[in-house]
Write a protein that holds these residues in place. Structure first.
Motif, short mmCIF file in Angstrom:
data_model
loop_
_atom_site.label_atom_id
_atom_site.label_comp_id
_atom_site.label_asym_id
_atom_site.label_seq_id
_atom_site.Cartn_x
_atom_site.Cartn_y
_atom_site.Cartn_z
N GLU A 1 3.98 -73.02 36.87
CA GLU A 1 2.54 -72.82 36.69
C GLU A 1 2.10 -71.50 37.35
OE1 GLU A 1 0.40 -73.84 34.82
OE2 GLU A 1 -1.59 -73.59 35.72
N LEU A 2 2.63 -71.23 38.54
CA LEU A 2 2.29 -69.97 39.23
C LEU A 2 2.70 -68.77 38.37
CD1 LEU A 2 1.46 -68.27 41.76
CD2 LEU A 2 3.83 -68.49 42.52
N VAL A 3 3.91 -68.83 37.84
CA VAL A 3 4.40 -67.71 37.03
C VAL A 3 3.54 -67.55 35.77
CG1 VAL A 3 6.37 -66.90 35.64
CG2 VAL A 3 6.74 -67.82 37.94
N ARG A 4 3.12 -68.68 35.19
CA ARG A 4 2.26 -68.62 34.01
C ARG A 4 0.93 -67.93 34.36
NH1 ARG A 4 -1.95 -70.57 31.52
NH2 ARG A 4 -2.59 -71.91 33.26
N LEU A 5 0.35 -68.33 35.50
CA LEU A 5 -0.93 -67.74 35.91
C LEU A 5 -0.80 -66.24 36.17
CD1 LEU A 5 -2.16 -70.58 38.30
CD2 LEU A 5 -3.32 -69.83 36.21
N LEU A 6 0.28 -65.87 36.82
CA LEU A 6 0.49 -64.45 37.13
C LEU A 6 0.69 -63.65 35.84
CD1 LEU A 6 2.83 -64.63 40.27
CD2 LEU A 6 0.43 -63.93 40.21
N HIS A 7 1.31 -64.29 34.87
CA HIS A 7 1.62 -63.59 33.62
C HIS A 7 0.40 -63.57 32.69
CE1 HIS A 7 4.02 -61.94 30.44
NE2 HIS A 7 3.80 -62.98 29.65
N GLU A 8 -0.25 -64.73 32.53
CA GLU A 8 -1.29 -64.84 31.50
C GLU A 8 -2.70 -64.58 32.03
OE1 GLU A 8 -0.86 -68.60 29.55
OE2 GLU A 8 1.23 -68.18 29.00
N GLU A 9 -2.97 -65.04 33.27
CA GLU A 9 -4.33 -64.90 33.80
C GLU A 9 -4.50 -63.58 34.54
OE1 GLU A 9 -6.70 -68.45 35.47
OE2 GLU A 9 -6.21 -67.25 37.25
N ALA A 10 -3.64 -63.37 35.54
CA ALA A 10 -3.75 -62.14 36.35
C ALA A 10 -3.11 -60.96 35.62
CB ALA A 10 -3.09 -62.35 37.70
N LYS A 11 -2.17 -61.26 34.74
CA LYS A 11 -1.45 -60.22 33.98
C LYS A 11 -0.81 -59.18 34.90
CE LYS A 11 -4.12 -60.47 29.69
NZ LYS A 11 -5.02 -61.60 29.92
N LYS B 1 -4.81 -56.42 45.11
CA LYS B 1 -5.60 -56.93 44.00
C LYS B 1 -5.38 -58.45 43.83
CE LYS B 1 -7.16 -55.58 39.50
NZ LYS B 1 -6.55 -55.35 38.19
N TYR B 2 -4.13 -58.86 43.79
CA TYR B 2 -3.83 -60.29 43.71
C TYR B 2 -2.91 -60.68 44.87
CZ TYR B 2 -5.93 -60.69 39.12
OH TYR B 2 -6.82 -60.71 38.09
N ILE B 3 -3.24 -61.78 45.52
CA ILE B 3 -2.43 -62.25 46.64
C ILE B 3 -1.87 -63.63 46.30
CG2 ILE B 3 -2.44 -62.93 49.08
CD1 ILE B 3 -4.73 -60.84 49.46
N VAL B 4 -0.56 -63.77 46.45
CA VAL B 4 0.10 -65.07 46.27
C VAL B 4 0.65 -65.48 47.64
CG1 VAL B 4 2.09 -66.24 45.24
CG2 VAL B 4 0.72 -64.64 43.86
N ALA B 5 0.41 -66.74 48.02
CA ALA B 5 0.93 -67.23 49.29
C ALA B 5 1.83 -68.43 49.08
CB ALA B 5 -0.23 -67.60 50.21
N ILE B 6 2.96 -68.40 49.76
CA ILE B 6 3.85 -69.56 49.77
C ILE B 6 4.04 -69.93 51.23
CG2 ILE B 6 6.17 -70.41 49.23
CD1 ILE B 6 6.21 -68.10 47.04
N ASN B 7 3.58 -71.14 51.61
CA ASN B 7 3.67 -71.54 53.01
C ASN B 7 3.67 -73.05 53.08
OD1 ASN B 7 2.87 -71.95 55.93
ND2 ASN B 7 2.93 -69.72 55.81
N LYS B 8 4.43 -73.57 54.06
CA LYS B 8 4.52 -75.03 54.09
C LYS B 8 3.32 -75.67 54.76
CE LYS B 8 7.33 -75.49 58.19
NZ LYS B 8 8.57 -75.02 58.70
N ASP B 9 2.52 -74.88 55.50
CA ASP B 9 1.36 -75.43 56.18
C ASP B 9 0.11 -75.23 55.30
OD1 ASP B 9 -0.77 -76.12 57.74
OD2 ASP B 9 -0.48 -74.52 59.22
N PRO B 10 -0.43 -76.34 54.73
CA PRO B 10 -1.59 -76.18 53.83
C PRO B 10 -2.82 -75.59 54.53
CG PRO B 10 -1.20 -78.50 54.35
CD PRO B 10 -0.04 -77.75 54.90
N ASP B 11 -2.86 -75.63 55.87
CA ASP B 11 -4.01 -75.10 56.61
C ASP B 11 -3.80 -73.64 57.04
OD1 ASP B 11 -5.38 -77.52 56.44
OD2 ASP B 11 -4.23 -78.32 58.14
N ALA B 12 -2.70 -73.05 56.65
CA ALA B 12 -2.43 -71.66 57.07
C ALA B 12 -3.54 -70.74 56.57
CB ALA B 12 -1.08 -71.21 56.53
N PRO B 13 -4.01 -69.82 57.43
CA PRO B 13 -5.11 -68.93 57.02
C PRO B 13 -4.80 -68.07 55.79
CG PRO B 13 -4.45 -68.53 59.33
CD PRO B 13 -3.60 -69.63 58.83
N ILE B 14 -3.54 -67.87 55.51
CA ILE B 14 -3.17 -67.03 54.36
C ILE B 14 -3.74 -67.61 53.06
CG2 ILE B 14 -0.93 -68.18 53.88
CD1 ILE B 14 -1.34 -64.39 53.77
#
Lengths: 249, 324
Positions: A237-247, B281-294
């Protein structure tokens, strides 16, 4: 070898920075003040060089009497003495700071002038280059390694995606980048000794500012994003969003 | 009529993209001020590059060639750039805010008794003059500044200004300058690892923190970065722990980046890290703590163990690339 280290007092990196009512300064109430982190690398390097080659380390800072607190911290690291150039506040224009420092440095007969590569408050990263130009000295900015032997110096300077190896003669100006060394802790003995070390206060006519701060503002807030899901199963789902929504991929 | 001079940055005999951004920004300002844009090319052999700036609306190309200018020397280059500004009677002098520009332009300003707005991210023209916006406190604060000097000088942050093609025929002029002997001499330039992109230049930055569990897992970030044509960054915690070199550190005491896509893997998002990447422009975060400020600044987040999510992400992106 006599070394001058130009240092600035800045808010702690973890400090919440708030804009003051005048709209052109930051609120200083409750701020913890520290030696600009990059300047600590410069002080540490100066101490290591004088420990090896002999000589004295002089700290130079520009500002009101309140900056003497952080000057003392630099003296507690082991610097020998300090000069404070008296000014009501830190000028907004780095050219004004550079000119004042150059005037004081000129009198000092230093073999080496060290700076941090930039102050973490106004992030200008200009003063070392300005001072070197005014004093007509060789200079290397953003240095991660410095070797000094018999008046010949070699520095490794950080550039985009690599380094430049630069050779120069002394006296010279060098600005320190993270990685140059690991600054020492102030020992209790050092803190006690610092209380007795001299801080000379100099009055200088500052040149006119040609840069003025009109307004400070906060950057636009980022809209809160969304949690796509949990664990590896959320990846498609993340990859889809990055590809289709955020492009973006 | 205003004259804007852009001091071009030449590395390895090439004009990098940051120059095109600066030309484009200068052109846009020149249009508002009814002015001209000029650039100066400094090096041992630059005439081969003279056709390029015209594509981005540069009207005039000054060439300063001298064998001694082959490698960057801040003092010698500053003297040459200042001479070019005098020659043109420039009202503005700009440069990209790179390692070279941030050192060089304040020197040029000193030689011209001018002042510099460093690391500018936006410019606008008001009745009273040009207002430059520049970040302070690593981006926690934006400052609008004005310059009263002539010329006004500014370095422009990479990626803050869009490249705009605007082809014109540029006049070229060889300028002869008495080049002073360089005081600081570059002996050697080394690139870290196969000409890898620097984090400040990359369109995609993949950064890792403590959640990567150890430096031995960095190859995963590198693989992801390579797939996306990007560079890898690191949090202060892992740089302090010695996992990664400080040159990769993103944050207040590291580098400030503004890529199109920033992927933070196993980074909690301390204020000092956020300061260095918030303008992405776009930020993606992967973290095991759901409360992480990121997650408060991330456009898209996945709650999970970096070491489980990352391999899957690489796999899915490979799949996507294979399909398209």
């Amino acid at each position: 070898m006599n070394i001058a280290v130009c240092m600035k007092q800045t808010p702690d990196t973890e400090a919440q920075i708030k804009i003051a009512d005048d709209g052109t300064h930051i609120q200083t109430d409750g701020i913890k003040w520290i030696i600009n982190p990059y300047d600590e690398f410069a002080i540490e390097e100066a101490l290591r060089i004088t420990e090896k080659h002999g000589g004295e380390v002089t700290l130079i800072s520009l500002g009101p009497a309140s900056v003497e607190k952080t000057i003392r911290e630099g003296l507690a690291m082991g610097a020998h003495k300090a000069i404070r150039i008296d000014a009501p506040e830190s000028p907004a224009d780095p050219q004004v700071v550079g000119a004042a420092l150059a005037e004081v440095l000129k009198e000092g007969n230093y073999d080496l002038i060290l700076f941090g590569k930039q102050a973490i408050d106004d992030d200008q990263s200009q003063v070392p280059s300005i001072v070197a130009t005014l004093l007509d000295l060789p200079a290397v900015a953003v240095v991660v390694k410095l070797d000094i032997e018999d008046g010949k110096a070699t520095a490794l300077r950080e550039i985009e995606g690599g380094h430049e190896k630069v050779t120069f003669s002394q006296p010279a100006v060098v600005s320190a980048q993270r990685g140059l060394n690991e600054p020492r802790y102030r020992s209790l003995k050092g803190i006690m000794a610092a209380k007795k070390k001299p801080i000379e206060v100099k009055q200088i006519n500052l040149k006119e500012n040609q840069l003025s701060v009109e307004k400070l503002s906060y950057p636009p807030e980022k809209k809160p994003g969304r949690i796509v899901g949990e664990g590896p199963d959320a990846v498609p789902e993340l990859v889809r969003l990055l590809h289709e929504e955020a492009k973006v991929i | 009529m205003a004259t804007i001079l852009v001091v071009s940055e030449i590395r390895n005999g090439q004009l990098k993209k940051v120059n095109f951004e600066a030309y484009s920004a200068a052109r846009q300002l020149a249009d508002q001020l009814n002015g001209d844009v000029a650039t100066v090319l400094i090096g041992s052999s630059v005439s081969g590059l003279s056709d390029i700036p015209g594509k981005y609306g540069v009207n005039k190309v000054l060439q300063v060639e001298d064998a001694s200018l082959e490698k960057f020397s801040p003092d010698a280059y500053a003297a040459v750039a200042a001479e070019a500004a005098r020659h043109l009677n420039a009202d503005f002098v700009f440069m990209p805010a790179t390692a070279m520009g941030k050192d060089l332009l304040p020197r040029v300003a000193t030689l011209l008794n001018a002042s510099t707005a460093q690391d500018v991210i936006h410019m606008r023209v008001e009745d009273s003059g040009v207002v430059y916006t520049r970040p302070m406190f690593a981006g926690k604060i934006l400052a609008d500044v004005k310059l009263t000097s002539t010329p006004q000088t500014a370095t422009l942050r990479p990626k803050a200004f869009a490249i705009q093609e605007n082809p014109v025929t540029a006049a070229t002029e060889a300028l002869s300058v008495n080049v002073p002997q360089a005081k600081a001499v570059v002996e050697e330039v080394t690139t870290s690892g196969g000409g890898k992109l620097d984090v400040t230049e990359a369109d995609v930055v993949v950064s890792g923190g403590r959640g990567m569990k150890g430096p031995e897992n960095w190859h995963l970030l590198e693989e992801l970065a390579e797939l996306l044509g990007g560079a890898t960054g690191a949090s202060r915690a892992v740089v302090d722990a010695g996992w990664r070199p400080h040159g990769e550190q993103v944050g207040q005491t590291g580098k400030t980046v503004s890529p199109t896509l920033y992927i933070a893997v196993g980074i909690s998002g301390a204020i000092q890290h956020l300061a260095g990447m918030l303008s992405s422009k776009y930020i993606v975060a992967i973290n095991k703590d759901p409360d992480a400020p990121i997650f408060k600044v991330a456009d898209y987040g996945i709650v999970g163990d970096a070491m489980e999510v990352l391999p899957r992400l690489i796999e899915e992106i490979k799949k996507l690339k294979a399909e398209s």
